[in-house]
Design a protein around this motif. Structure first.
Motif, PDB file in Angstrom:
ATOM      1  N   ARG A   9       0.794  -1.224   0.000  1.00  0.00           N
ATOM      2  CA  ARG A   9       0.000   0.000   0.000  1.00  0.00           C
ATOM      3  C   ARG A   9       0.831   1.281   0.000  1.00  0.00           C
ATOM      4  N   LYS A  10       1.985   1.265   0.609  1.00  0.00           N
ATOM      5  CA  LYS A  10       2.800   2.477   0.644  1.00  0.00           C
ATOM      6  C   LYS A  10       3.232   2.861  -0.774  1.00  0.00           C
ATOM      7  N   GLU A  11       3.706   1.888  -1.546  1.00  0.00           N
ATOM      8  CA  GLU A  11       4.099   2.168  -2.926  1.00  0.00           C
ATOM      9  C   GLU A  11       2.873   2.557  -3.760  1.00  0.00           C
ATOM     10  N   ALA A  12       1.752   1.886  -3.511  1.00  0.00           N
ATOM     11  CA  ALA A  12       0.519   2.205  -4.243  1.00  0.00           C
ATOM     12  C   ALA A  12       0.104   3.654  -3.994  1.00  0.00           C
ATOM     13  N   GLU A  13       0.137   4.080  -2.746  1.00  0.00           N
ATOM     14  CA  GLU A  13      -0.245   5.455  -2.425  1.00  0.00           C
ATOM     15  C   GLU A  13       0.674   6.462  -3.110  1.00  0.00           C
ATOM     16  N   ALA A  14       1.961   6.164  -3.125  1.00  0.00           N
ATOM     17  CA  ALA A  14       2.922   7.074  -3.782  1.00  0.00           C
ATOM     18  C   ALA A  14       2.632   7.174  -5.284  1.00  0.00           C
ATOM     19  N   LEU A  15       2.294   6.060  -5.917  1.00  0.00           N
ATOM     20  CA  LEU A  15       1.984   6.083  -7.347  1.00  0.00           C
ATOM     21  C   LEU A  15       0.696   6.853  -7.630  1.00  0.00           C
ATOM     22  N   PHE A  16      -0.343   6.609  -6.827  1.00  0.00           N
ATOM     23  CA  PHE A  16      -1.593   7.356  -7.001  1.00  0.00           C
ATOM     24  C   PHE A  16      -1.348   8.858  -6.853  1.00  0.00           C
ATOM     25  N   THR A  17      -0.555   9.225  -5.853  1.00  0.00           N
ATOM     26  CA  THR A  17      -0.281  10.633  -5.581  1.00  0.00           C
ATOM     27  C   THR A  17       0.496  11.279  -6.726  1.00  0.00           C
ATOM     28  N   GLN A  18       1.494  10.578  -7.260  1.00  0.00           N
ATOM     29  CA  GLN A  18       2.266  11.123  -8.381  1.00  0.00           C
ATOM     30  C   GLN A  18       1.399  11.238  -9.630  1.00  0.00           C
ATOM     31  N   ALA A  19       0.595  10.208  -9.901  1.00  0.00           N
ATOM     32  CA  ALA A  19      -0.301  10.255 -11.062  1.00  0.00           C
ATOM     33  C   ALA A  19      -1.273  11.424 -10.936  1.00  0.00           C
ATOM     34  N   LEU A  20      -1.802  11.614  -9.747  1.00  0.00           N
ATOM     35  CA  LEU A  20      -2.724  12.719  -9.490  1.00  0.00           C
ATOM     36  C   LEU A  20      -2.052  14.061  -9.789  1.00  0.00           C
ATOM     37  N   ALA A  21      -0.834  14.238  -9.328  1.00  0.00           N
ATOM     38  CA  ALA A  21      -0.117  15.504  -9.556  1.00  0.00           C
ATOM     39  C   ALA A  21       0.091  15.760 -11.049  1.00  0.00           C
ATOM     40  N   TRP A  22       0.508  14.740 -11.782  1.00  0.00           N
ATOM     41  CA  TRP A  22       0.724  14.923 -13.216  1.00  0.00           C
ATOM     42  C   TRP A  22      -0.581  15.198 -13.954  1.00  0.00           C
ATOM     43  N   LEU A  23      -1.640  14.482 -13.603  1.00  0.00           N
ATOM     44  CA  LEU A  23      -2.929  14.691 -14.279  1.00  0.00           C
ATOM     45  C   LEU A  23      -3.475  16.090 -13.995  1.00  0.00           C
ATOM     46  N   GLU A  24      -3.310  16.560 -12.755  1.00  0.00           N
ATOM     47  CA  GLU A  24      -3.747  17.926 -12.427  1.00  0.00           C
ATOM     48  C   GLU A  24      -2.954  18.952 -13.230  1.00  0.00           C
ATOM     49  N   THR A  25      -1.661  18.716 -13.394  1.00  0.00           N
ATOM     50  CA  THR A  25      -0.820  19.638 -14.160  1.00  0.00           C
ATOM     51  C   THR A  25      -1.229  19.653 -15.625  1.00  0.00           C
ATOM     52  N   ASP A  26      -1.454  18.488 -16.194  1.00  0.00           N
ATOM     53  CA  ASP A  26      -1.760  18.395 -17.622  1.00  0.00           C
ATOM     54  C   ASP A  26      -3.201  18.766 -17.971  1.00  0.00           C
ATOM     55  N   PHE A  27      -4.158  18.462 -17.085  1.00  0.00           N
ATOM     56  CA  PHE A  27      -5.567  18.670 -17.410  1.00  0.00           C
ATOM     57  C   PHE A  27      -6.262  19.731 -16.568  1.00  0.00           C
TER      58      PHE A  27
END
Length: 192
Positions: free
Chosen positions: A63-81
Protein backbone atom coordinates in the motif's frame (compact mmCIF):
# COMPACT_ATOMS: atom_id res chain seq x y z
CA UNK A 1 5.68 2.83 -28.99
CA UNK A 2 2.20 3.88 -27.84
CA UNK A 3 0.65 0.73 -29.31
CA UNK A 4 3.00 -1.52 -27.34
CA UNK A 5 2.16 0.36 -24.14
CA UNK A 6 -1.58 0.15 -24.85
CA UNK A 7 -1.36 -3.59 -25.50
CA UNK A 8 0.68 -4.07 -22.34
CA UNK A 9 -1.95 -2.21 -20.30
CA UNK A 10 -4.70 -4.31 -21.91
CA UNK A 11 -2.86 -7.50 -21.00
CA UNK A 12 -2.39 -6.23 -17.45
CA UNK A 13 -6.12 -5.48 -17.19
CA UNK A 14 -6.90 -9.04 -18.26
CA UNK A 15 -4.54 -10.36 -15.60
CA UNK A 16 -6.17 -8.06 -13.04
CA UNK A 17 -9.64 -9.31 -13.99
CA UNK A 18 -8.40 -12.86 -13.52
CA UNK A 19 -6.85 -11.87 -10.15
CA UNK A 20 -3.37 -12.70 -11.48
CA UNK A 21 -1.74 -9.76 -9.76
CA UNK A 22 1.92 -10.82 -9.98
CA UNK A 23 1.63 -11.12 -13.78
CA UNK A 24 -0.23 -7.80 -13.96
CA UNK A 25 2.47 -6.12 -11.89
CA UNK A 26 5.20 -7.50 -14.15
CA UNK A 27 3.66 -6.30 -17.42
CA UNK A 28 2.79 -2.89 -15.94
CA UNK A 29 6.37 -2.45 -14.80
CA UNK A 30 7.43 -3.35 -18.35
CA UNK A 31 5.05 -0.68 -19.70
CA UNK A 32 6.58 1.85 -17.30
CA UNK A 33 10.06 0.97 -18.51
CA UNK A 34 8.94 1.57 -22.10
CA UNK A 35 7.36 4.91 -21.19
CA UNK A 36 10.27 6.12 -19.10
CA UNK A 37 12.71 5.17 -21.85
CA UNK A 38 11.03 7.49 -24.35
CA UNK A 39 12.85 10.60 -25.53
CA UNK A 40 10.08 12.80 -24.14
CA UNK A 41 8.13 10.90 -21.47
CA UNK A 42 4.34 11.19 -21.70
CA UNK A 43 3.18 11.97 -18.16
CA UNK A 44 -0.45 11.22 -18.96
CA UNK A 45 0.40 7.74 -20.25
CA UNK A 46 2.70 7.17 -17.27
CA UNK A 47 -0.07 8.33 -14.92
CA UNK A 48 -2.51 5.80 -16.38
CA UNK A 49 0.01 3.00 -15.90
CA UNK A 50 0.76 4.29 -12.38
CA UNK A 51 -2.96 4.09 -11.54
CA UNK A 52 -3.19 0.52 -12.84
CA UNK A 53 0.00 -0.53 -11.09
CA UNK A 54 -1.08 1.13 -7.85
CA UNK A 55 -4.38 -0.77 -7.96
CA UNK A 56 -2.45 -4.03 -8.35
CA UNK A 57 -0.05 -3.13 -5.54
CA UNK A 58 -2.95 -2.26 -3.24
CA UNK A 59 -4.43 -5.73 -3.76
CA UNK A 60 -0.99 -7.21 -3.09
CA UNK A 61 -0.87 -5.23 0.19
CA UNK A 62 1.99 -3.04 -1.03
CA UNK A 63 0.00 0.00 0.00
CA UNK A 64 2.80 2.48 0.64
CA UNK A 65 4.10 2.17 -2.93
CA UNK A 66 0.52 2.21 -4.24
CA UNK A 67 -0.25 5.45 -2.43
CA UNK A 68 2.92 7.07 -3.78
CA UNK A 69 1.98 6.08 -7.35
CA UNK A 70 -1.59 7.36 -7.00
CA UNK A 71 -0.28 10.63 -5.58
CA UNK A 72 2.27 11.12 -8.38
CA UNK A 73 -0.30 10.26 -11.06
CA UNK A 74 -2.72 12.72 -9.49
CA UNK A 75 -0.12 15.50 -9.56
CA UNK A 76 0.72 14.92 -13.22
CA UNK A 77 -2.93 14.69 -14.28
CA UNK A 78 -3.75 17.93 -12.43
CA UNK A 79 -0.82 19.64 -14.16
CA UNK A 80 -1.76 18.40 -17.62
CA UNK A 81 -5.57 18.67 -17.41
CA UNK A 82 -6.32 21.01 -14.53
CA UNK A 83 -7.76 20.20 -11.10
CA UNK A 84 -11.36 19.63 -12.23
CA UNK A 85 -10.89 17.31 -15.20
CA UNK A 86 -12.46 13.81 -15.01
CA UNK A 87 -9.02 12.26 -15.62
CA UNK A 88 -8.08 13.59 -12.18
CA UNK A 89 -10.93 11.54 -10.69
CA UNK A 90 -9.25 8.42 -12.10
CA UNK A 91 -6.57 8.88 -9.42
CA UNK A 92 -8.77 10.36 -6.69
CA UNK A 93 -11.24 7.47 -6.49
CA UNK A 94 -8.71 4.66 -6.08
CA UNK A 95 -6.66 6.80 -3.70
CA UNK A 96 -9.75 7.23 -1.53
CA UNK A 97 -10.40 3.47 -1.72
CA UNK A 98 -6.81 2.76 -0.69
CA UNK A 99 -7.10 5.11 2.29
CA UNK A 100 -10.36 3.38 3.26
CA UNK A 101 -8.65 -0.01 3.16
CA UNK A 102 -6.13 1.36 5.67
CA UNK A 103 -8.93 2.70 7.91
CA UNK A 104 -7.77 6.27 7.24
CA UNK A 105 -11.37 7.42 6.89
CA UNK A 106 -10.91 11.13 7.55
CA UNK A 107 -8.10 11.31 4.98
CA UNK A 108 -10.24 9.45 2.42
CA UNK A 109 -13.01 12.06 2.61
CA UNK A 110 -11.27 14.77 0.58
CA UNK A 111 -10.33 12.67 -2.47
CA UNK A 112 -13.71 10.88 -2.42
CA UNK A 113 -15.70 14.12 -2.24
CA UNK A 114 -13.52 15.80 -4.82
CA UNK A 115 -13.86 12.89 -7.27
CA UNK A 116 -17.64 12.99 -6.90
CA UNK A 117 -17.74 16.77 -7.44
CA UNK A 118 -15.63 16.44 -10.58
CA UNK A 119 -17.78 13.66 -12.01
CA UNK A 120 -20.97 15.57 -11.23
CA UNK A 121 -19.85 18.88 -12.68
CA UNK A 122 -18.11 17.84 -15.88
CA UNK A 123 -19.65 18.39 -19.29
CA UNK A 124 -17.64 15.45 -20.63
CA UNK A 125 -19.40 12.10 -20.94
CA UNK A 126 -18.86 9.97 -17.84
CA UNK A 127 -20.03 6.38 -17.79
CA UNK A 128 -22.63 5.36 -15.23
CA UNK A 129 -20.29 2.72 -13.73
CA UNK A 130 -17.80 5.47 -12.83
CA UNK A 131 -20.52 7.49 -11.13
CA UNK A 132 -21.84 4.44 -9.26
CA UNK A 133 -18.34 3.54 -8.02
CA UNK A 134 -17.68 7.12 -6.91
CA UNK A 135 -20.97 7.18 -4.99
CA UNK A 136 -20.17 3.86 -3.36
CA UNK A 137 -16.76 5.06 -2.18
CA UNK A 138 -18.27 8.30 -0.93
CA UNK A 139 -20.95 6.38 0.96
CA UNK A 140 -18.31 4.28 2.71
CA UNK A 141 -16.35 7.39 3.67
CA UNK A 142 -19.46 9.05 5.07
CA UNK A 143 -20.48 5.92 6.98
CA UNK A 144 -17.09 5.79 8.71
CA UNK A 145 -16.90 9.50 9.45
CA UNK A 146 -20.27 9.76 11.17
CA UNK A 147 -22.19 11.35 8.29
CA UNK A 148 -24.80 8.61 8.34
CA UNK A 149 -27.65 10.32 6.46
CA UNK A 150 -25.30 11.16 3.60
CA UNK A 151 -23.86 7.64 3.71
CA UNK A 152 -27.31 6.10 3.38
CA UNK A 153 -28.22 8.40 0.51
CA UNK A 154 -25.01 7.63 -1.41
CA UNK A 155 -25.22 3.91 -0.75
CA UNK A 156 -28.86 3.70 -1.80
CA UNK A 157 -28.13 5.61 -5.02
CA UNK A 158 -25.09 3.41 -5.76
CA UNK A 159 -27.20 0.26 -5.37
CA UNK A 160 -29.94 1.63 -7.63
CA UNK A 161 -27.40 2.70 -10.26
CA UNK A 162 -25.59 -0.63 -10.01
CA UNK A 163 -28.79 -2.60 -10.50
CA UNK A 164 -29.70 -0.46 -13.53
CA UNK A 165 -26.23 -0.89 -15.04
CA UNK A 166 -25.37 -4.49 -14.20
CA UNK A 167 -28.61 -6.17 -13.17
CA UNK A 168 -29.54 -7.28 -9.66
CA UNK A 169 -27.27 -10.36 -9.46
CA UNK A 170 -23.94 -8.84 -10.54
CA UNK A 171 -21.06 -9.07 -8.06
CA UNK A 172 -20.57 -5.27 -8.15
CA UNK A 173 -24.17 -4.81 -6.96
CA UNK A 174 -23.36 -7.27 -4.18
CA UNK A 175 -20.50 -5.02 -3.07
CA UNK A 176 -22.73 -1.96 -3.19
CA UNK A 177 -25.38 -3.81 -1.14
CA UNK A 178 -22.78 -4.86 1.44
CA UNK A 179 -21.67 -1.25 1.84
CA UNK A 180 -25.30 -0.12 2.11
CA UNK A 181 -25.92 -2.79 4.76
CA UNK A 182 -22.89 -1.55 6.70
CA UNK A 183 -24.28 1.99 6.66
CA UNK A 184 -27.67 0.72 7.84
CA UNK A 185 -26.00 -1.27 10.61
CA UNK A 186 -24.27 1.86 11.86
CA UNK A 187 -27.67 3.53 12.28
CA UNK A 188 -29.04 0.59 14.32
CA UNK A 189 -31.24 -0.52 11.42
CA UNK A 190 -29.89 -4.05 11.48
CA UNK A 191 -33.15 -5.64 10.28
CA UNK A 192 -33.13 -3.52 7.12
Amino acid sequence: DPLAVALTRDLAELYMAERRMPEAELVLRQALALLRGANSPDHVAISLVYNDLAAVLAVEHKRKEAEALFTQALAWLETDFGPDHPMVASSLEPLAALLLSEHRYAEAAEPAERAWRILQSTSLPIGPPDRANALDILGIVYAHTGRVAEALSCAEQAVAMGEAIYGPTHYRVGLFLAHYADALKQTDRKKQ
